[in-house]
Design a protein around this motif. Structure first.
Motif, PDB file in Angstrom:
ATOM      1  N   ARG A   1      46.034  20.958 -18.743  1.00 13.05           N
ATOM      2  CA  ARG A   1      45.499  19.661 -18.296  1.00 13.05           C
ATOM      3  C   ARG A   1      44.252  19.392 -19.117  1.00 13.05           C
ATOM      4  NH1 ARG A   1      47.594  17.781 -13.275  1.00 13.05           N
ATOM      5  NH2 ARG A   1      48.856  19.343 -12.211  1.00 13.05           N
ATOM      6  N   GLY A   2      44.253  18.292 -19.829  1.00 16.99           N
ATOM      7  CA  GLY A   2      43.068  17.962 -20.612  1.00 16.99           C
ATOM      8  C   GLY A   2      43.427  17.669 -22.041  1.00 16.99           C
ATOM      9  N   LEU A   3      42.426  17.383 -22.734  1.00 12.11           N
ATOM     10  CA  LEU A   3      40.986  17.420 -22.452  1.00 12.11           C
ATOM     11  C   LEU A   3      40.552  16.047 -21.921  1.00 12.11           C
ATOM     12  CD1 LEU A   3      40.183  19.195 -25.766  1.00 12.11           C
ATOM     13  CD2 LEU A   3      39.660  20.169 -23.576  1.00 12.11           C
ATOM     14  N   HIS A   4      39.911  15.988 -20.785  1.00 14.51           N
ATOM     15  CA  HIS A   4      39.593  14.735 -20.108  1.00 14.51           C
ATOM     16  C   HIS A   4      38.090  14.522 -19.974  1.00 14.51           C
ATOM     17  CE1 HIS A   4      43.631  15.602 -17.938  1.00 14.51           C
ATOM     18  NE2 HIS A   4      43.854  14.948 -19.069  1.00 14.51           N
ATOM     19  N   LEU A   5      37.718  13.248 -19.870  1.00 17.42           N
ATOM     20  CA  LEU A   5      36.335  12.868 -19.601  1.00 17.42           C
ATOM     21  C   LEU A   5      36.272  11.406 -19.215  1.00 17.42           C
ATOM     22  CD1 LEU A   5      34.475  11.730 -22.694  1.00 17.42           C
ATOM     23  CD2 LEU A   5      36.638  12.916 -23.030  1.00 17.42           C
ATOM     24  N   GLN A   6      35.115  10.992 -18.753  1.00 20.54           N
ATOM     25  CA  GLN A   6      34.794   9.583 -18.554  1.00 20.54           C
ATOM     26  C   GLN A   6      33.537   9.305 -19.355  1.00 20.54           C
ATOM     27  OE1 GLN A   6      36.662   8.798 -14.132  1.00 20.54           O
ATOM     28  NE2 GLN A   6      34.499   8.491 -14.348  1.00 20.54           N
ATOM     29  N   ILE A   7      33.496   8.125 -19.987  1.00 22.39           N
ATOM     30  CA  ILE A   7      32.329   7.755 -20.787  1.00 22.39           C
ATOM     31  C   ILE A   7      31.269   7.105 -19.898  1.00 22.39           C
ATOM     32  CG2 ILE A   7      33.580   7.555 -22.966  1.00 22.39           C
ATOM     33  CD1 ILE A   7      33.615   4.484 -22.498  1.00 22.39           C
ATOM     34  N   ASN A   8      30.049   7.019 -20.434  1.00 27.42           N
ATOM     35  CA  ASN A   8      28.940   6.387 -19.715  1.00 27.42           C
ATOM     36  C   ASN A   8      29.262   4.927 -19.432  1.00 27.42           C
ATOM     37  OD1 ASN A   8      27.280   8.643 -19.612  1.00 27.42           O
ATOM     38  ND2 ASN A   8      26.508   8.281 -21.673  1.00 27.42           N
ATOM     39  N   PRO A   9      28.806   4.363 -18.346  1.00 28.46           N
ATOM     40  CA  PRO A   9      27.912   4.959 -17.349  1.00 28.46           C
ATOM     41  C   PRO A   9      28.637   5.700 -16.234  1.00 28.46           C
ATOM     42  CG  PRO A   9      28.204   2.657 -16.837  1.00 28.46           C
ATOM     43  CD  PRO A   9      29.006   2.923 -18.090  1.00 28.46           C
ATOM     44  N   PHE A  10      29.908   6.024 -16.437  1.00 30.74           N
ATOM     45  CA  PHE A  10      30.697   6.684 -15.397  1.00 30.74           C
ATOM     46  C   PHE A  10      31.028   8.137 -15.748  1.00 30.74           C
ATOM     47  CE2 PHE A  10      31.488   2.146 -15.025  1.00 30.74           C
ATOM     48  CZ  PHE A  10      31.167   1.941 -13.697  1.00 30.74           C
ATOM     49  N   ALA A  11      30.257   8.720 -16.662  1.00 32.96           N
ATOM     50  CA  ALA A  11      30.480  10.119 -17.048  1.00 32.96           C
ATOM     51  C   ALA A  11      30.404  10.998 -15.801  1.00 32.96           C
ATOM     52  CB  ALA A  11      29.451  10.561 -18.072  1.00 32.96           C
ATOM     53  N   GLN A  12      31.249  12.035 -15.777  1.00 31.07           N
ATOM     54  CA  GLN A  12      31.301  12.943 -14.631  1.00 31.07           C
ATOM     55  C   GLN A  12      30.835  14.339 -15.013  1.00 31.07           C
ATOM     56  OE1 GLN A  12      35.517  12.749 -13.671  1.00 31.07           O
ATOM     57  NE2 GLN A  12      35.075  11.596 -11.816  1.00 31.07           N
ATOM     58  N   ALA A  13      29.985  14.902 -14.167  1.00 31.37           N
ATOM     59  CA  ALA A  13      29.707  16.334 -14.211  1.00 31.37           C
ATOM     60  C   ALA A  13      30.727  16.967 -13.279  1.00 31.37           C
ATOM     61  CB  ALA A  13      28.294  16.633 -13.748  1.00 31.37           C
ATOM     62  N   LYS A  14      31.196  18.177 -13.636  1.00 31.63           N
ATOM     63  CA  LYS A  14      32.220  18.851 -12.837  1.00 31.63           C
ATOM     64  C   LYS A  14      31.806  20.291 -12.566  1.00 31.63           C
ATOM     65  CE  LYS A  14      35.961  16.220 -14.967  1.00 31.63           C
ATOM     66  NZ  LYS A  14      37.149  16.278 -15.831  1.00 31.63           N
ATOM     67  N   LEU A  15      31.978  20.711 -11.345  1.00 32.07           N
ATOM     68  CA  LEU A  15      31.818  22.119 -10.963  1.00 32.07           C
ATOM     69  C   LEU A  15      33.218  22.620 -10.637  1.00 32.07           C
ATOM     70  CD1 LEU A  15      30.064  24.577 -10.306  1.00 32.07           C
ATOM     71  CD2 LEU A  15      29.818  23.669  -7.981  1.00 32.07           C
ATOM     72  N   VAL A  16      33.756  23.485 -11.506  1.00 30.41           N
ATOM     73  CA  VAL A  16      35.168  23.872 -11.453  1.00 30.41           C
ATOM     74  C   VAL A  16      35.313  25.293 -10.917  1.00 30.41           C
ATOM     75  CG1 VAL A  16      37.284  24.090 -12.805  1.00 30.41           C
ATOM     76  CG2 VAL A  16      35.521  22.452 -13.521  1.00 30.41           C
ATOM     77  N   ARG A  17      36.266  25.490  -9.991  1.00 31.24           N
ATOM     78  CA  ARG A  17      36.585  26.828  -9.506  1.00 31.24           C
ATOM     79  C   ARG A  17      38.060  26.919  -9.153  1.00 31.24           C
ATOM     80  NH1 ARG A  17      35.674  28.323  -3.651  1.00 31.24           N
ATOM     81  NH2 ARG A  17      35.638  26.386  -2.486  1.00 31.24           N
ATOM     82  N   VAL A  18      38.540  28.147  -9.051  1.00 35.57           N
ATOM     83  CA  VAL A  18      39.948  28.395  -8.776  1.00 35.57           C
ATOM     84  C   VAL A  18      40.089  28.964  -7.370  1.00 35.57           C
ATOM     85  CG1 VAL A  18      41.947  29.772  -9.464  1.00 35.57           C
ATOM     86  CG2 VAL A  18      40.500  28.725 -11.206  1.00 35.57           C
ATOM     87  N   LEU A  19      40.950  28.349  -6.587  1.00 32.24           N
ATOM     88  CA  LEU A  19      41.211  28.812  -5.226  1.00 32.24           C
ATOM     89  C   LEU A  19      42.334  29.838  -5.184  1.00 32.24           C
ATOM     90  CD1 LEU A  19      41.115  25.352  -3.432  1.00 32.24           C
ATOM     91  CD2 LEU A  19      39.270  27.025  -3.642  1.00 32.24           C
ATOM     92  N   GLN A  20      43.281  29.704  -6.104  1.00 36.42           N
ATOM     93  CA  GLN A  20      44.430  30.616  -6.170  1.00 36.42           C
ATOM     94  C   GLN A  20      44.887  30.683  -7.616  1.00 36.42           C
ATOM     95  OE1 GLN A  20      47.984  29.122  -6.515  1.00 36.42           O
ATOM     96  NE2 GLN A  20      48.427  31.215  -7.124  1.00 36.42           N
TER      97      GLN A  20
END
Length: 182
Positions: free
Chosen positions: A58-77
């Motif tokens: 999945r990727g590589l994804h992003l949103q440009i300014n002014p809607f850029a996203q910071a992401k905190l990513v973790r795996v549940l399983q």
């Protein structure tokens, strides 16, 4: 919880402190005060979750300014290779990528700041991924870079005949074709 710096400025790995006993384990996955104490100043407003099978990229994804996203990513399983690409043109590491294995077992999280493209590949039979974002989805600001771009040369650690990529991700431009900046 410890914060581990990576080779790219502002991109950090969060290592939660897990308390384990015969019942299982407990850990704080997110604590805003501790994040702020460590200079991680995002106000997360939404959680996103995906489920994927082995070989999915999945990727590589992003949103440009002014809607850029910071992401905190973790795996549940399961287990993934999580990848972030620095797209901040004024950065000394512009165009470089960093990858780390995130798993339910190691409990590591990757904090991906604004100005990065993000993606992951699934290394286990299946994986459930949860990520917090500090900005809502904004379709007109959505951008991406093709996962197999030759300039970036990312090793997704997935055998070529196992790779599964969405039609949407297959038509993304290469790194040399991007026309946005942070």
């Amino acid at each position: 919880m410890t914060i581990e710096k990576t080779t790219i400025k502002d991109l950090v790995i969060i290592n939660p402190t897990a308390f384990q006993d015969e019942r299982g384990y407990f850990f704080e996955a997110y604590n805003q005060a501790k994040f702020h104490e460590n200079g991680i100043m995002y106000d997360f407003i939404q959680d996103n979750q995906s489920f994927s099978k082995r070989g999915v990229i999945r990727g590589l994804h992003l949103q440009i300014n002014p809607f850029a996203q910071a992401k905190l990513v973790r795996v549940l399983q399961g287990e993934i290779l999580d990848v972030a690409v620095d797209l901040r043109k004024k950065s000394a590491t512009y165009g470089q990528h960093f990858s780390v294995v995130l798993s339910a077992e190691n409990k590591k999280q990757l904090m991906v700041p604004h100005g990065f493209a993000h993606g992951f590949s699934v290394l286990s039979e299946t994986a459930s991924v949860l990520y917090k974002v500090d900005q809502l989805y904004h379709k007109e600001s959505e951008r991406g870079i093709r996962y197999d771009d030759v300039t970036l040369n990312i090793d997704w650690q997935v055998d070529a005949n196992e790779v599964i990529v969405s039609e949407k991700d297959l038509i993304l431009p290469g790194f040399d074709g991007i026309d946005w900046e942070f």
